[in-house]
Design an enzyme around this catalytic site. Structure first.
Site, mmCIF file in Angstrom:
data_model
loop_
_atom_site.group_PDB
_atom_site.id
_atom_site.type_symbol
_atom_site.label_atom_id
_atom_site.label_comp_id
_atom_site.label_asym_id
_atom_site.label_seq_id
_atom_site.Cartn_x
_atom_site.Cartn_y
_atom_site.Cartn_z
ATOM 1 N N ASP A 1 0.810 -0.982 0.104
ATOM 2 C CA ASP A 1 0.124 -0.002 0.008
ATOM 3 C C ASP A 1 0.862 1.344 0.354
ATOM 4 O OD1 ASP A 1 -1.840 2.189 0.757
ATOM 5 O OD2 ASP A 1 -2.921 0.798 1.748
ATOM 6 N N VAL A 2 0.552 2.208 -0.845
ATOM 7 C CA VAL A 2 1.460 3.381 -0.811
ATOM 8 C C VAL A 2 1.537 4.176 0.342
ATOM 9 C CG1 VAL A 2 1.578 3.395 -3.699
ATOM 10 C CG2 VAL A 2 -0.249 4.779 -2.285
ATOM 11 N N SER B 1 -4.737 14.141 -13.023
ATOM 12 C CA SER B 1 -6.088 14.275 -13.638
ATOM 13 C C SER B 1 -6.340 15.701 -13.897
ATOM 14 C CB SER B 1 -6.909 14.027 -12.652
ATOM 15 O OG SER B 1 -8.315 14.030 -12.736
ATOM 16 N N TYR C 1 -10.648 14.835 -4.644
ATOM 17 C CA TYR C 1 -10.028 14.214 -5.950
ATOM 18 C C TYR C 1 -8.886 15.024 -6.459
ATOM 19 C CZ TYR C 1 -8.644 11.790 -9.946
ATOM 20 O OH TYR C 1 -7.805 11.032 -11.025
ATOM 21 N N LYS D 1 -4.839 15.486 -6.071
ATOM 22 C CA LYS D 1 -3.976 15.016 -7.285
ATOM 23 C C LYS D 1 -3.054 16.125 -7.458
ATOM 24 C CE LYS D 1 -4.477 11.494 -9.398
ATOM 25 N NZ LYS D 1 -3.563 10.259 -9.112
#
Length: 180
Positions: free
Chosen positions: A57-58, A118, A141, A145
Site C-alpha cells: 500500500d502506498v 487528472s 480528488y 492530485k
C-alpha cells in the site's frame, strides 16, 4: 531495467502493463497493489515470467521500501471514486502515497517517476483551457492530485530526477467502472 507500477491492478494498470510488456525496455515489471485477487487475475491473464507481483500500500512507506527497486516508477495508485465517504482517504492515498514514493525513490536512487494525475486539478475550466490553465479543483480528488503533483515536483527539483505528469481527461476501457 526494472519498472514498478503502483496501483497496477486497476483497469488503467492492465493497459499500462500490457503496453510495457509489448516493449523490450524492461527485463522485469513489478506490480505493486493492495488487491491480491486482482494480482492473481493478472497473473493468469498475462502469464509472463517478466512480471513480479507485490502486495503493499502506498500509504505504508515500509511496504514501499521493501518493494521499490529498479529504474522507473509509474504511480497509478489513487483514490478516485465519487462515492468515497471518508474524504481523508484521498489525502492518505493520493498525497501521502506520492510523498512516500518520492521519499523511497530518493533513498534508493531511483530518479524516474511517471505520475498519473487528472484534469480534475482544473475544476470547471473555461472552454479551450490547456495545460497552462488555472488550477482550481472543485473536489477532494482534484485537490489531492494537484497536491501530489507538487510533492513530486519538489522531489524532481531535489536532484537529477525525471518526472512526467500525465493529466488524462478520462480513462475508459476494459474493466473500468468509471463515470462515463
Amino acid at each position: 531495467k526494472i519498472l514498478l507500477i503502483t496501483g497496477g491492478t486497476g483497469s488503467f494498470g492492465y493497459a499500462v502493463l500490457n503496453r510495457f510488456l509489448n516493449t523490450n525496455h524492461f527485463s522485469e515489471i513489478r506490480i505493486f497493489s493492495r488487491d491480491e485477487k486482482k494480482q492473481d487475475d493478472m497473473r493468469k491473464k498475462f502469464g509472463s515470467s517478466k512480471i513480479k507481483f507485490y502486495i503493499g500500500d502506498v500509504r505504508d512507506i515500509q511496504s514501499l521500501r521493501d518493494t521499490i527497486t529498479g529504474d522507473v516508477v509509474v504511480n497509478l495508485a489513487a483514490v478516485h471514486r465519487d462515492d468515497v465517504r471518508n474524504k481523508s482517504e484521498y489525502q492518505q492515498t493520493n498525497v501521502v502515497g506520492a510523498e512516500n514514493i518520492a521519499i523511497v525513490c530518493s533513498e534508493k536512487g531511483i530518479n524516474k517517476v511517471i505520475f498519473t494525475s487528472s484534469v480534475a486539478v482544473y475544476g470547471f475550466a473555461v472552454p479551450g483551457a490547456d495545460e497552462s490553465g488555472v488550477i482550481n479543483p472543485f473536489n477532494e480528488y482534484g485537490r489531492t492530485k494537484f497536491a501530489a503533483e507538487e510533492i513530486l515536483r519538489s522531489w524532481q527539483r531535489g536532484g537529477k530526477n525525471s518526472l512526467i505528469i500525465v493529466r488524462p481527461t478520462v480513462i475508459f476501457g476494459e474493466g473500468n467502472r468509471g463515470n462515463v
